[in-house]
Structure formats: structure tokens, C-alpha cells
Write an enzyme that holds these catalytic residues in place. Structure first.
Site, PDB file in Angstrom:
ATOM      1  N   GLY A  13      79.439  16.232 114.193  1.00  0.00           N
ATOM      2  CA  GLY A  13      79.096  17.239 115.207  1.00  0.00           C
ATOM      3  C   GLY A  13      78.478  18.464 114.560  1.00  0.00           C
ATOM      4  O   GLY A  13      78.854  18.826 113.444  1.00  0.00           O
ATOM      5  N   GLY A 119      82.233  17.363 108.594  1.00  0.00           N
ATOM      6  CA  GLY A 119      83.677  17.562 108.780  1.00  0.00           C
ATOM      7  C   GLY A 119      84.485  16.448 108.135  1.00  0.00           C
ATOM      8  O   GLY A 119      84.014  15.750 107.228  1.00  0.00           O
ATOM      9  N   THR A 142      83.244  22.637 110.472  1.00  0.00           N
ATOM     10  CA  THR A 142      83.724  22.246 111.792  1.00  0.00           C
ATOM     11  C   THR A 142      84.210  23.490 112.531  1.00  0.00           C
ATOM     12  O   THR A 142      84.828  24.373 111.935  1.00  0.00           O
ATOM     13  CB  THR A 142      84.886  21.220 111.760  1.00  0.00           C
ATOM     14  OG1 THR A 142      85.442  21.129 113.069  1.00  0.00           O
ATOM     15  CG2 THR A 142      86.000  21.582 110.798  1.00  0.00           C
ATOM     16  N   ASP A 144      86.541  23.310 114.505  1.00  0.00           N
ATOM     17  CA  ASP A 144      87.973  23.090 114.747  1.00  0.00           C
ATOM     18  C   ASP A 144      88.867  23.759 113.694  1.00  0.00           C
ATOM     19  O   ASP A 144      90.063  23.937 113.930  1.00  0.00           O
ATOM     20  CB  ASP A 144      88.280  21.583 114.755  1.00  0.00           C
ATOM     21  CG  ASP A 144      87.468  20.831 115.788  1.00  0.00           C
ATOM     22  OD1 ASP A 144      87.058  21.460 116.776  1.00  0.00           O
ATOM     23  OD2 ASP A 144      87.246  19.620 115.596  1.00  0.00           O
ATOM     24  N   MET A 186      87.964  23.673 122.771  1.00  0.00           N
ATOM     25  CA  MET A 186      87.914  22.521 121.850  1.00  0.00           C
ATOM     26  C   MET A 186      88.913  22.695 120.704  1.00  0.00           C
ATOM     27  O   MET A 186      89.672  23.654 120.664  1.00  0.00           O
ATOM     28  CB  MET A 186      86.504  22.362 121.312  1.00  0.00           C
ATOM     29  CG  MET A 186      85.537  21.735 122.296  1.00  0.00           C
ATOM     30  SD  MET A 186      83.927  21.508 121.521  1.00  0.00           S
ATOM     31  CE  MET A 186      83.158  20.403 122.690  1.00  0.00           C
ATOM     32  N   ARG A 291      80.126  25.340 120.641  1.00  0.00           N
ATOM     33  CA  ARG A 291      79.557  24.780 119.419  1.00  0.00           C
ATOM     34  C   ARG A 291      78.101  25.175 119.195  1.00  0.00           C
ATOM     35  O   ARG A 291      77.606  25.103 118.072  1.00  0.00           O
ATOM     36  CB  ARG A 291      79.666  23.259 119.469  1.00  0.00           C
ATOM     37  CG  ARG A 291      80.348  22.724 118.260  1.00  0.00           C
ATOM     38  CD  ARG A 291      80.701  21.291 118.376  1.00  0.00           C
ATOM     39  NE  ARG A 291      79.554  20.416 118.481  1.00  0.00           N
ATOM     40  CZ  ARG A 291      79.658  19.119 118.785  1.00  0.00           C
ATOM     41  NH1 ARG A 291      80.849  18.589 118.997  1.00  0.00           N
ATOM     42  NH2 ARG A 291      78.603  18.377 118.861  1.00  0.00           N
TER      43      ARG A 291
HETATM   44  O1  F6P Z   1      84.942  18.339 115.990  1.00  0.00           O
HETATM   45  C1  F6P Z   1      84.170  19.221 116.715  1.00  0.00           C
HETATM   46  C2  F6P Z   1      84.280  18.953 118.180  1.00  0.00           C
HETATM   47  O2  F6P Z   1      83.489  19.892 118.861  1.00  0.00           O
HETATM   48  C3  F6P Z   1      85.705  18.932 118.725  1.00  0.00           C
HETATM   49  O3  F6P Z   1      86.219  20.221 118.916  1.00  0.00           O
HETATM   50  C4  F6P Z   1      85.526  18.135 119.992  1.00  0.00           C
HETATM   51  O4  F6P Z   1      86.688  17.429 120.329  1.00  0.00           O
HETATM   52  C5  F6P Z   1      84.446  17.168 119.636  1.00  0.00           C
HETATM   53  O5  F6P Z   1      83.772  17.679 118.513  1.00  0.00           O
HETATM   54  C6  F6P Z   1      83.468  16.934 120.755  1.00  0.00           C
HETATM   55  O6  F6P Z   1      82.615  15.928 120.357  1.00  0.00           O
HETATM   56  P1  F6P Z   1      81.292  15.481 121.129  1.00  0.00           P
HETATM   57  O7  F6P Z   1      80.232  16.456 120.737  1.00  0.00           O
HETATM   58  O8  F6P Z   1      81.039  14.129 120.599  1.00  0.00           O
HETATM   59  O9  F6P Z   1      81.600  15.547 122.573  1.00  0.00           O
END
Ligand code: F6P
Length: 364
Positions: A13, A119, A142, A144, A186, A291
């Protein structure tokens, strides 16, 4: 003199600060004079795909990108050298291990080193490539903040900034309407974003996976608050939050067992409604807003340090290592030490103690 070559990729991500890493890496490399930096587009797809998509990254290409969100190299979560998807005639996918081929290609093209910015899952991939003989260096990222071996990952502060602004905004409308407003943020199985946003924004309730909640405690907390005259509340819910004895809610998104967490806030809202409290209840899911976009200055500074350090690890041939931040230093740690052990919120930490001391309820 023949130039040395290093290949850079962003994997998994995206998160704010990736471009600042790329820029500082390229700038630091240019100081040496005898290095070419190449970027593989969309993680290692640029190397392994047909046609290849490898781009020369010089100081002109990276000029001014530090303030831009996302990654100029693109990224993907869906494929990699160990699980290259191959579509079957019936529409399903099988996965090929192309790691040996990737390492051979790197040697043939003449890459002296590879740098993988990613990550936990992406660094596990870096470690496996290193064990197979690839000269690889990792850079952790990340939103997170759940990677072990580093105090903090860039992207986290930018996500907290967005989540805190959301809490701030919800507080004023919750108070105006006498409502309980539930905000889902998230963080996967870590509650860092929810906890920081709850403390910074002044949420009344904070639900994180590390502290499963009990609705009886939540009910008592809210009734006491309402009796005291404040008939509204803001709840920061981590997407991985769960009730005592329950589980995080999510769906498998492919046959590689990735889980898309979804439903924590809606479940909590339904549990709240069942309590028959007076205020109305609404849910906000913040999602990918956390994000995207411009990295905050803290993340730009950390990411810039990581980029410089990553190039210096390449120079020192410190392969199989990942850059990390241990206040006040930027150091390197073996990738093997950094992966597989997520860094979770410690319920007995001073931050949780602080949150409880300012009357934030965790439902425990
Ligand atoms: O790991 C980063 C993150 O944004 C998490 O917080 C979230 O669960 C996940 O990726 C979301 O992923 P996607 O972009 O695949 O929906």
C-alpha cells in the site's frame, strides 16, 4: 568509468512520504557520481512484466516530489516475485514463484543492489530475496505504524493528522446535534492511529484491537457522561477493533489470504443502538483519505533521512538490512528482525494511561 546501478521499488500500500524517500535516495546517490538509480514501476512488476518498465531516476526526475503523496513509481499489493498471478481460462488465478528469475534478471541487467520500500509483507519478501542471494536493502513504510524494529514509520503522522482533523470536525457537529458519532480509522490489527487521533482530537471513546471492549462498560460510561449534562460523544474506532470474546471483521480479498478489514464501526453502532440511548448515532468511515495526499513535515523529514541512509547501506554493502529510526538516530537492523512481529499498542503504556487519565473510555 562504468557506472554502478541500483534498482528502487515501492511495494504494498502507498503512504505519504514515499516520494521523499525516492528523492533523497537519488540526491544522495548523485553525490557519489558513479551511480545510476533505476525505478521499477508498480513494485517489481516493472522488472518482471512484459514489456519491462524500468525508469532512470535522476535529480531532475525527482525534483520537488517530496511534498507529493503516493509514489511516482506506482505500487501494487497483488503481485510479487513469489506470487506472480497467472490468469487461468476459467478466470481464476494461479501463482508462480518467479524469484529465481528475478534475481537472474537483476544480475543480467547489472543491478549491484535493489532497494525495496514497503511494509511488513513487502519486507518479508525482501528477506526471502536476500536469503536467495539478492543484494537487497529495505526501507519501512506504513501509515499503520505497526512495524517492529523502528520507533516510527513515515506516513503515520500524516494519517494521524487527517484522523485528528476528522475527530475535531465530528466533535462540533456531535455537540450541536446531541449525537454519538462513530469514526472508523485504519491501522490493520494495530490501534495506533485511533489512539493518537482520540487523544489529539479529544474523542470520548477509543476502541482498539489491543483492548477488546465490553458494551456494559461503554453503556455505563455514556450514561454517566449524559447524566453530567453532555449528551454527545465521539468514538474513534480502529478498523481491527473487537468486542470481548469477538473477532475483527473483514473479508478475504484474494486467495493469498489478505484480509480487508471492514465493519468495526458499523458493528459498534449497532451494539450502541441496541442500548436504547437517547442520542442519535451516525457512522463515518475515513478510509483511504488517511493514506493519500501531502505528507506532513515530520514524515518528509523522516522519509528523507531513510532515503539517505538506504543509499549509504547500499554503499556499505549492508544487504539484508533495513533502515530504522531509534530516536535520535537513523540506524540499520537486519530485515529478519523487523518482520513478522507487528508492533502493537501496549495497553499498559504511558500513552494508554494518559488517554484513560483524560477520561477516554476503552470499554475495558
Ligand atoms: O496497511 C495500510 C492500510 O492502509 C491499512 O491501514 C488498511 O487496512 C489497508 O492498508 C487497506 O488496504 P487496501 O488499500 O488494499 O484497501
Amino acid at each position: 568509468m562504468k557506472k554502478k546501478k541500483v534498482l528502487l521499488a515501492t511495494s504494498g500500500g502507498d503512504c505519504p512520504g514515499l516520494n521523499a524517500v525516492i528523492r533523497s535516495f537519488v540526491k544522495r546517490a548523485s553525490v557519489e557520481g558513479n551511480w545510476e538509480v533505476w525505478g521499477s514501476m508498480r513494485s517489481f512488476n516493472g522488472l518482471l512484466g512484459q514489456p519491462q518498465d524500468l525508469r532512470l531516476l535522476d535529480t531532475k526526475v525527482v525534483s520537488g516530489i517530496h511534498e507529493k503523496g503516493g509514489t511516482i513509481l506506482g505500487t501494487t499489493k497483488r503481485s510479487g516475485p513469489f506470487n506472480w498471478p497467472v490468469k487461468q481460462p476459467d478466470g481464476t488465478y494461479t501463482y508462480l514463484d518467479r524469484s529465481d528469475e528475478m534475481i537472474r534478471m537483476c544480475r543480467e541487467i547489472g543491478f549491484d543492489a535493489v532497494v525495496n520500500i514497503g511494509g511488513d509483507g513487502s519486507q518479508a519478501m525482501s528477506q526471502r530475496l536476500f536469503e536467495k542471494g539478492l543484494n537487497i536493502v529495505g526501507v519501512p513504510k506504513t501509515i499503520d505504524n505497526d512495524l517492529g524494529a523502528t520507533d516510527v514509520t513515515f506516513g503515520f503522522q500524516s494519517a494521524v493528522d487527517v484522523a485528528t482533523e476528522a475527530v475535531d470536525r465530528l466533535v462540533s457537529t456531535a455537540e450541536s446535534h446531541n449525537r454519538i458519532l462513530v469514526l472508523e480509522v485504519m491501522g490493520k490489527m494495530a490501534g495506533w492511529i485511533a489512539l493518537h487521533a482520540a487523544v489529539a482530537g479529544g474523542a470520548e471513546i477509543c476502541l482498539i484491537p489491543e483492548i477488546p471492549y465490553d458494551m456494559k462498560k461503554i453503556k455505563h460510561f455514556l450514561e454517566t457522561r449524559f447524566e453530567g449534562g453532555k449528551k454527545f460523544a465521539v468514538v474513534a474506532v480502529a478498523e481491527g477493533a473487537m468486542p470481548k470474546g469477538g473477532e475483527a471483521l473483514g473479508t478475504k480479498i484474494n486467495d493469498l489470504s489478505s484480509v480487508h478489514l471492514e465493519g468495526a464501526a458499523q458493528r459498534f453502532a449497532a451494539e450502541l443502538r441496541a442500548l436504547d440511548l437517547e442520542p442519535g448515532i451516525r457512522v463515518t468511515i475515513l478510509g483511504h483519505v488517511q493514506r493519500g495526499g501531502t505528507p506532513v513535515p515530520y514524515d518528509r523529514v523522516l522519509a528523507s533521512q531513510y532515503g539517505v541512509k538506504a543509499f549509504e547501506l547500499v554503499l556499505e554493502k549492508k544487504f539484508g538490512h533495513m533502515v530504522a529510526y531509534r530516536s535520535p538516530d537513523v540506524i540499520s537492523v537486519p530485515i529478519a528482525e523487523a518482520v513478522g512481529k507487528p508492533k502493537l499498542v501496549d495497553p499498559s503504556s504511558y500513552l494508554v494511561h494518559t488517554a484513560k487519565s483524560i477520561n477516554i473510555c476503552f470499554g475495558d
